[in-house]
Design a protein around this motif. Structure first.
Motif, PDB file in Angstrom:
ATOM      1  N   ASN A   1       0.835  -1.196   0.000  1.00 23.60           N
ATOM      2  CA  ASN A   1       0.000   0.000   0.000  1.00 23.60           C
ATOM      3  C   ASN A   1       0.873   1.250   0.000  1.00 23.60           C
ATOM      4  N   ASN A   2       1.795   1.323  -0.981  1.00 28.09           N
ATOM      5  CA  ASN A   2       2.720   2.451  -1.063  1.00 28.09           C
ATOM      6  C   ASN A   2       3.457   2.644   0.259  1.00 28.09           C
ATOM      7  N   ASN A   3       3.852   1.544   0.871  1.00 28.36           N
ATOM      8  CA  ASN A   3       4.503   1.586   2.183  1.00 28.36           C
ATOM      9  C   ASN A   3       5.748   2.468   2.136  1.00 28.36           C
ATOM     10  N   PHE A   4       5.870   3.356   3.127  1.00 28.05           N
ATOM     11  CA  PHE A   4       7.008   4.267   3.169  1.00 28.05           C
ATOM     12  C   PHE A   4       8.303   3.476   3.363  1.00 28.05           C
ATOM     13  N   PRO A   5       9.347   3.796   2.598  1.00 31.29           N
ATOM     14  CA  PRO A   5      10.641   3.137   2.817  1.00 31.29           C
ATOM     15  C   PRO A   5      11.471   3.876   3.867  1.00 31.29           C
ATOM     16  N   MET A   6      12.294   3.127   4.578  1.00 29.35           N
ATOM     17  CA  MET A   6      13.316   3.750   5.399  1.00 29.35           C
ATOM     18  C   MET A   6      14.471   4.152   4.480  1.00 29.35           C
ATOM     19  N   VAL A   7      15.320   5.051   4.949  1.00 27.90           N
ATOM     20  CA  VAL A   7      16.445   5.516   4.142  1.00 27.90           C
ATOM     21  C   VAL A   7      17.689   4.723   4.504  1.00 27.90           C
ATOM     22  N   ARG A   8      18.287   4.115   3.488  1.00 28.09           N
ATOM     23  CA  ARG A   8      19.499   3.320   3.667  1.00 28.09           C
ATOM     24  C   ARG A   8      20.707   4.232   3.789  1.00 28.09           C
ATOM     25  N   ASN A   9      21.542   3.955   4.783  1.00 24.37           N
ATOM     26  CA  ASN A   9      22.778   4.711   4.944  1.00 24.37           C
ATOM     27  C   ASN A   9      23.697   4.415   3.761  1.00 24.37           C
ATOM     28  N   PRO A  10      24.120   5.427   2.985  1.00 28.14           N
ATOM     29  CA  PRO A  10      24.955   5.152   1.813  1.00 28.14           C
ATOM     30  C   PRO A  10      26.329   4.591   2.155  1.00 28.14           C
ATOM     31  N   GLU A  11      26.757   4.737   3.410  1.00 25.16           N
ATOM     32  CA  GLU A  11      28.059   4.209   3.831  1.00 25.16           C
ATOM     33  C   GLU A  11      27.956   2.828   4.465  1.00 25.16           C
ATOM     34  N   ASN A  12      26.733   2.421   4.822  1.00 20.14           N
ATOM     35  CA  ASN A  12      26.537   1.116   5.466  1.00 20.14           C
ATOM     36  C   ASN A  12      25.138   0.633   5.131  1.00 20.14           C
ATOM     37  N   GLU A  13      25.038  -0.291   4.195  1.00 20.34           N
ATOM     38  CA  GLU A  13      23.734  -0.706   3.699  1.00 20.34           C
ATOM     39  C   GLU A  13      22.934  -1.538   4.693  1.00 20.34           C
ATOM     40  N   ASN A  14      23.494  -1.803   5.863  1.00 23.61           N
ATOM     41  CA  ASN A  14      22.759  -2.508   6.917  1.00 23.61           C
ATOM     42  C   ASN A  14      22.061  -1.561   7.885  1.00 23.61           C
ATOM     43  N   VAL A  15      22.295  -0.263   7.731  1.00 28.38           N
ATOM     44  CA  VAL A  15      21.734   0.730   8.651  1.00 28.38           C
ATOM     45  C   VAL A  15      20.668   1.548   7.925  1.00 28.38           C
ATOM     46  N   PHE A  16      19.490   1.664   8.553  1.00 28.79           N
ATOM     47  CA  PHE A  16      18.363   2.374   7.958  1.00 28.79           C
ATOM     48  C   PHE A  16      17.790   3.368   8.967  1.00 28.79           C
ATOM     49  N   THR A  17      17.274   4.497   8.439  1.00 27.60           N
ATOM     50  CA  THR A  17      16.698   5.539   9.284  1.00 27.60           C
ATOM     51  C   THR A  17      15.373   6.004   8.692  1.00 27.60           C
ATOM     52  N   TYR A  18      14.442   6.324   9.562  1.00 30.16           N
ATOM     53  CA  TYR A  18      13.197   6.949   9.123  1.00 30.16           C
ATOM     54  C   TYR A  18      12.747   7.941  10.184  1.00 30.16           C
ATOM     55  N   THR A  19      12.401   9.151   9.750  1.00 26.48           N
ATOM     56  CA  THR A  19      11.837  10.158  10.634  1.00 26.48           C
ATOM     57  C   THR A  19      10.478  10.552  10.078  1.00 26.48           C
ATOM     58  N   GLY A  20       9.454  10.464  10.907  1.00 24.47           N
ATOM     59  CA  GLY A  20       8.131  10.830  10.420  1.00 24.47           C
ATOM     60  C   GLY A  20       7.053  10.585  11.447  1.00 24.47           C
ATOM     61  N   LYS A  21       5.828  10.745  10.996  1.00 24.72           N
ATOM     62  CA  LYS A  21       4.663  10.641  11.866  1.00 24.72           C
ATOM     63  C   LYS A  21       4.277   9.180  12.086  1.00 24.72           C
ATOM     64  N   PHE A  22       3.943   8.865  13.347  1.00 20.58           N
ATOM     65  CA  PHE A  22       3.399   7.565  13.708  1.00 20.58           C
ATOM     66  C   PHE A  22       2.143   7.788  14.548  1.00 20.58           C
ATOM     67  N   LEU A  23       1.138   6.962  14.342  1.00 20.77           N
ATOM     68  CA  LEU A  23      -0.033   6.972  15.204  1.00 20.77           C
ATOM     69  C   LEU A  23       0.314   6.258  16.498  1.00 20.77           C
ATOM     70  N   GLY A  24      -0.198   6.787  17.630  1.00 18.80           N
ATOM     71  CA  GLY A  24       0.218   6.253  18.922  1.00 18.80           C
ATOM     72  C   GLY A  24      -0.891   5.586  19.690  1.00 18.80           C
TER      73      GLY A  24
END
Length: 385
Positions: A191-214
């Protein structure tokens, strides 16, 4: 006299009994070789394209099940490659205590060259062929010569070496996508799931900043591929883990502190994760953000026209284009069709762009593009046929 003999006899039996007890205290557990072979659990490509230009890229991530040696013990795994099915001269590619290991394009190239493959028109050597792989599991960490072990079935990979100066293939890079009722996609895995951002220096590390329902019932997990529930990542006993390694689905991340903005970071190699609040209040919300540059058209006309991105209705700081053809060149992101606010970075495919940063390099292909105006994080994900 008889009393003395009796005393000596009692002392003798006491010493004998003590030694016997001491010997019995040295309990030895004997590990048995598992009756079933260890097996790979990942899917393999029909062909692996190799070039010296991409030697540092990962070619494949091998994963496997853990064998049962019958006793609790640390296990050392050796991922081996060979130029022949008999493993006459096996090459130890990776030694690890994990149930996964990545092999680079360069390692496959070295094996291919040992097998007599090349793409040199001046030789009669073929440019494609088969390489062979297996994983060994050994008791402990010292690799004792007589340690019980089990060896997987042999997996055959077909590789082709690209000619020097030929078209460089796009690397196959890992991705992680959000899924769950704390996210925009809900529990829909396609469902157009948002991707995390892959660290270009380490492809095992991912980051995502955004809204989450709580709330206690608002949860999410991470998927490696849209449209497929496996492999998936989540929490197991508070630690990051995957369904491939566990043999079952991990638990979910829970947004227990309430709806808001958070930064999630995960490391799939070391199996660590952090989820912390992010202060979004006061951040500017834009009406338009577009991608612009030579890479959008293949000529300089691309620097004079923005291709507008779609703003997420769930999180106004997330922008995307579901499908766009890009060319060899460079691009940037900018707000309100004006150079007053623009973002750039020097890394292709993913990265963290800064205001007035360098141009982002692009390679010719069709992409899915994502941009986060809170952090400047971006993804250019090739759409594979």
């Amino acid at each position: 006299m008889n009393k003395n003999i009796l005393k000596l006899t009692m002392v003798f039996f006491a010493i004998f009994a003590f030694n016997a007890c001491s010997d019995d205290d040295e309990i030895t557990f004997t590990a048995q070789t598992p009756p079933d072979q260890i097996s790979f659990t990942n899917e393999f490509l029909s062909e692996y394209l190799l070039s010296s230009q991409t030697a540092s890229n990962n070619a494949e991530r091998f994963t496997w099940e853990a064998p049962d040696f019958g006793v609790p013990t640390p296990i050392t795994y050796q991922l081996e490659g060979s130029t022949d099915f008999e493993f006459t001269e096996p090459v130890n590619l990776v030694e690890t205590s994990n149930q996964q290991a990545s092999v680079s394009v360069g390692q496959l190239l070295n094996l291919a060259e040992s097998a007599g493959l090349d793409n040199d028109p001046e030789t009669d050597n073929p440019d494609s062929g088969d390489l062979f792989f297996r994983v060994r599991a050994l008791i402990g960490t010292e690799n004792a010569e007589n340690s019980p072990e089990t060896i997987s079935e042999i997996t055959t990979l077909t590789v082709s070496i690209l000619a020097a100066g030929g078209e460089e293939p796009l690397p196959v890079l890992p991705n992680l996508y959000l899924v769950g009722n704390a996210t925009a996609a809900n529990w829909d895995n396609n469902n157009n799931n948002f991707p995390m951002v892959r660290n270009p220096e380490n492809e095992n590390v991912f980051t995502y900043t955004g809204k989450f329902l709580g709330g206690d019932t608002n949860e999410f997990k991470l998927l490696e591929n849209r449209g497929s529930w496996q492999p998936q990542w989540g929490l197991q006993d508070g630690n990051l883990d995957s369904s491939e390694d566990l043999g079952n689905d991990p638990g979910s991340f829970v947004i227990s502190e309430g709806e808001g903005y958070y930064t999630l970071e995960v490391d799939t190699e070391n199996k660590t994760s952090t989820l912390v609040s992010f202060e979004e209040a006061g951040s500017e919300t834009y009406t338009t953000i577009g991608i612009i540059g030579f890479g959008t058209t293949g000529n300089d006309d691309g620097w004079s026209q923005d291709i507008d991105m779609t703003q997420s209705s769930f999180d106004p700081h997330i922008w995307y284009i579901s499908e766009i053809e890009l060319f060899d060149g460079e691009v940037k992101f900018r707000a309100e069709n004006d150079w007053g606010t623009n973002w750039g970075s020097g890394t292709e495919f993913s990265g963290s762009a800064s205001i007035d940063g360098p141009n982002i390099p692009t390679r010719a292909a069709t992409y899915e593009v994502w941009f986060n105006d809170l952090t400047g994080n971006y993804n250019l994900i090739p759409i594979q046929d």
